[in-house]
Motif scaffolding. Structure first.
Motif, PDB file in Angstrom:
ATOM      1  N   ALA A  17       0.837  -1.209   0.000  1.00 39.52           N
ATOM      2  CA  ALA A  17       0.000   0.000   0.000  1.00 39.52           C
ATOM      3  C   ALA A  17       0.870   1.257   0.000  1.00 39.52           C
ATOM      4  O   ALA A  17       0.606   2.215  -0.739  1.00 39.52           O
ATOM      5  CB  ALA A  17      -0.937  -0.010   1.208  1.00 39.52           C
ATOM      6  N   LYS A  18       1.939   1.248   0.794  1.00 43.39           N
ATOM      7  CA  LYS A  18       2.847   2.410   0.853  1.00 43.39           C
ATOM      8  C   LYS A  18       3.507   2.633  -0.506  1.00 43.39           C
ATOM      9  O   LYS A  18       3.629   3.763  -0.985  1.00 43.39           O
ATOM     10  CB  LYS A  18       3.931   2.175   1.910  1.00 43.39           C
ATOM     11  CG  LYS A  18       3.623   2.869   3.205  1.00 43.39           C
ATOM     12  CD  LYS A  18       4.777   2.710   4.198  1.00 43.39           C
ATOM     13  CE  LYS A  18       4.263   2.174   5.512  1.00 43.39           C
ATOM     14  NZ  LYS A  18       4.807   0.941   5.999  1.00 43.39           N
ATOM     15  N   ALA A  19       3.938   1.547  -1.118  1.00 38.49           N
ATOM     16  CA  ALA A  19       4.622   1.650  -2.420  1.00 38.49           C
ATOM     17  C   ALA A  19       3.655   2.138  -3.501  1.00 38.49           C
ATOM     18  O   ALA A  19       4.029   2.948  -4.361  1.00 38.49           O
ATOM     19  CB  ALA A  19       5.221   0.302  -2.803  1.00 38.49           C
ATOM     20  N   GLY A  25       1.355   8.819  -6.212  1.00 41.19           N
ATOM     21  CA  GLY A  25       1.281  10.137  -5.574  1.00 41.19           C
ATOM     22  C   GLY A  25      -0.013  10.322  -4.792  1.00 41.19           C
ATOM     23  O   GLY A  25      -0.612  11.406  -4.799  1.00 41.19           O
ATOM     24  N   LEU A  26      -0.451   9.263  -4.111  1.00 42.68           N
ATOM     25  CA  LEU A  26      -1.701   9.318  -3.351  1.00 42.68           C
ATOM     26  C   LEU A  26      -1.416   9.245  -1.847  1.00 42.68           C
ATOM     27  O   LEU A  26      -0.424   8.642  -1.432  1.00 42.68           O
ATOM     28  CB  LEU A  26      -2.598   8.125  -3.732  1.00 42.68           C
ATOM     29  CG  LEU A  26      -3.154   8.103  -5.156  1.00 42.68           C
ATOM     30  CD1 LEU A  26      -3.818   6.760  -5.447  1.00 42.68           C
ATOM     31  CD2 LEU A  26      -4.144   9.245  -5.355  1.00 42.68           C
ATOM     32  N   PRO A 104     -10.534  14.252  -2.461  1.00 44.10           N
ATOM     33  CA  PRO A 104     -10.366  14.492  -3.895  1.00 44.10           C
ATOM     34  C   PRO A 104      -9.046  13.895  -4.389  1.00 44.10           C
ATOM     35  O   PRO A 104      -8.024  14.025  -3.725  1.00 44.10           O
ATOM     36  CB  PRO A 104     -10.345  16.021  -4.004  1.00 44.10           C
ATOM     37  CG  PRO A 104     -10.937  16.527  -2.743  1.00 44.10           C
ATOM     38  CD  PRO A 104     -10.697  15.499  -1.697  1.00 44.10           C
ATOM     39  N   GLY A 105      -9.087  13.234  -5.525  1.00 44.27           N
ATOM     40  CA  GLY A 105      -7.865  12.655  -6.076  1.00 44.27           C
ATOM     41  C   GLY A 105      -7.684  11.202  -5.702  1.00 44.27           C
ATOM     42  O   GLY A 105      -6.967  10.469  -6.360  1.00 44.27           O
ATOM     43  N   GLY A 106      -8.308  10.798  -4.594  1.00 40.43           N
ATOM     44  CA  GLY A 106      -8.243   9.391  -4.196  1.00 40.43           C
ATOM     45  C   GLY A 106      -7.247   9.113  -3.094  1.00 40.43           C
ATOM     46  O   GLY A 106      -6.639  10.031  -2.533  1.00 40.43           O
ATOM     47  N   ALA A 107      -7.068   7.854  -2.787  1.00 39.53           N
ATOM     48  CA  ALA A 107      -6.218   7.442  -1.668  1.00 39.53           C
ATOM     49  C   ALA A 107      -5.968   5.943  -1.732  1.00 39.53           C
ATOM     50  O   ALA A 107      -6.656   5.216  -2.438  1.00 39.53           O
ATOM     51  CB  ALA A 107      -6.916   7.785  -0.345  1.00 39.53           C
TER      52      ALA A 107
END
Ligand SMILES: Nc1ncnc2c1ncn2[C@@H]1O[C@H](COP(=O)(O)OP(=O)(O)O)[C@@H](O)[C@H]1O
Ligand SMILES: Nc1ccn([C@@H]2O[C@H](COP(=O)(O)OP(=O)(O)O)[C@@H](O)[C@H]2O)c(=O)n1
Length: 206
Positions: A17-19, A25-26, A104-107
């Protein structure tokens, strides 16, 4: 884009998940830390993680606790797995996770129920797994690296008990979402697991 990464203890979901968060860029949320914070908070107040009221009271933990190195311990993981079965605890932590996913943009979020409960709308869903023995070896190495004194058989027993508890509970049990793709990292090193995860997300986003 929302990316959901679920899986059992020490499968490598946090590393992946970190990678992925770095690659796309989330922002990233390790949701296990929230349950660990509740679990350790109950223990530090002399409460019983199996007691629903003790666990519910601990949901108002201080933010600074999320950076406490004690959260990494086996005791915190065990307490987290017990408090997380209380529906009131899951409800208390729900909005925070949903809001993180909806920014916004996601995660990228990792945990047990991201693809099934927190963000069923996620564009990409991975279910990361590995054999219990491989996971126990990774967790053992990790804990030794942190300077903690642990025993491999104890870690393996703890991982099996946690798998059982997390899968058997009725509130948001650990299970692969129907639309999640399985990524078995048993025979993959970190670089290979991350590369496989990126390829799966690319395929899901197409
Ligand atoms: N594919 C892999 N191969 C070897 N070690 C790994 C792999 N993935 C993760 N690890 C290591 O295993 C430990 C647990 O990984 P982590 O990502 O924290 O698992 P989880 O979030 O599923 O509990 C960490 O020390 C991590 O560096
Ligand atoms: N989304 C989540 C994340 C964690 N948890 C619980 O919290 C415990 C600790 O989660 P974690 O992700 O920090 O544990 P590891 O997989 O890193 O060992 C798990 O055993 C689950 O019981 C959960 O119920 N739901």
């Amino acid at each position: 884009m929302i990316i959901a990464v679920d899986g059992p203890a020490a499968s490598g979901k946090g590393t992946i998940a970190k990678a992925l968060a770095r690659h796309y860029g989330l922002p990233h949320l390790d949701t296990g830390l929230l349950y660990r914070a509740v679990g350790i908070s109950v223990l530090r107040h002399g409460g019983d993680p199996a007691n629903a009221l003790d666990a519910q009271r601990a949901c108002g933990f201080e933010e600074v606790l999320l950076a406490d190195p004690g959260l990494k311990s086996e005791a915190a993981g065990r307490a987290a797995s017990i408090v997380s079965a209380h529906p009131a605890v899951r409800a208390a932590l729900l909005e925070r996770q949903r809001a993180f996913a909806a920014q916004p943009g996601g995660a990228v979020l990792d945990g047990r129920d991201i693809g099934t409960v927190i963000a069923p709308e996620a564009r990409a869903k991975l279910f990361v797994t590995a054999t219990p023995e491989v996971r126990a070896r990774r967790r053992y190495d990790e804990l030794i690296g942190l300077g903690l004194s642990v025993d491999y058989d104890h870690v393996l027993g703890d991982i099996r008990a946690r798998d059982e508890r997390d899968s058997a509970r009725s509130a948001a049990p650990l299970r692969q979402a129907e639309d999640a793709v399985l990524l078995d990292t048993s025979a993959l090193d970190v670089a290979a697991a991350v590369a496989a995860a990126i390829a799966l997300v690319e395929a899901a986003a197409r």
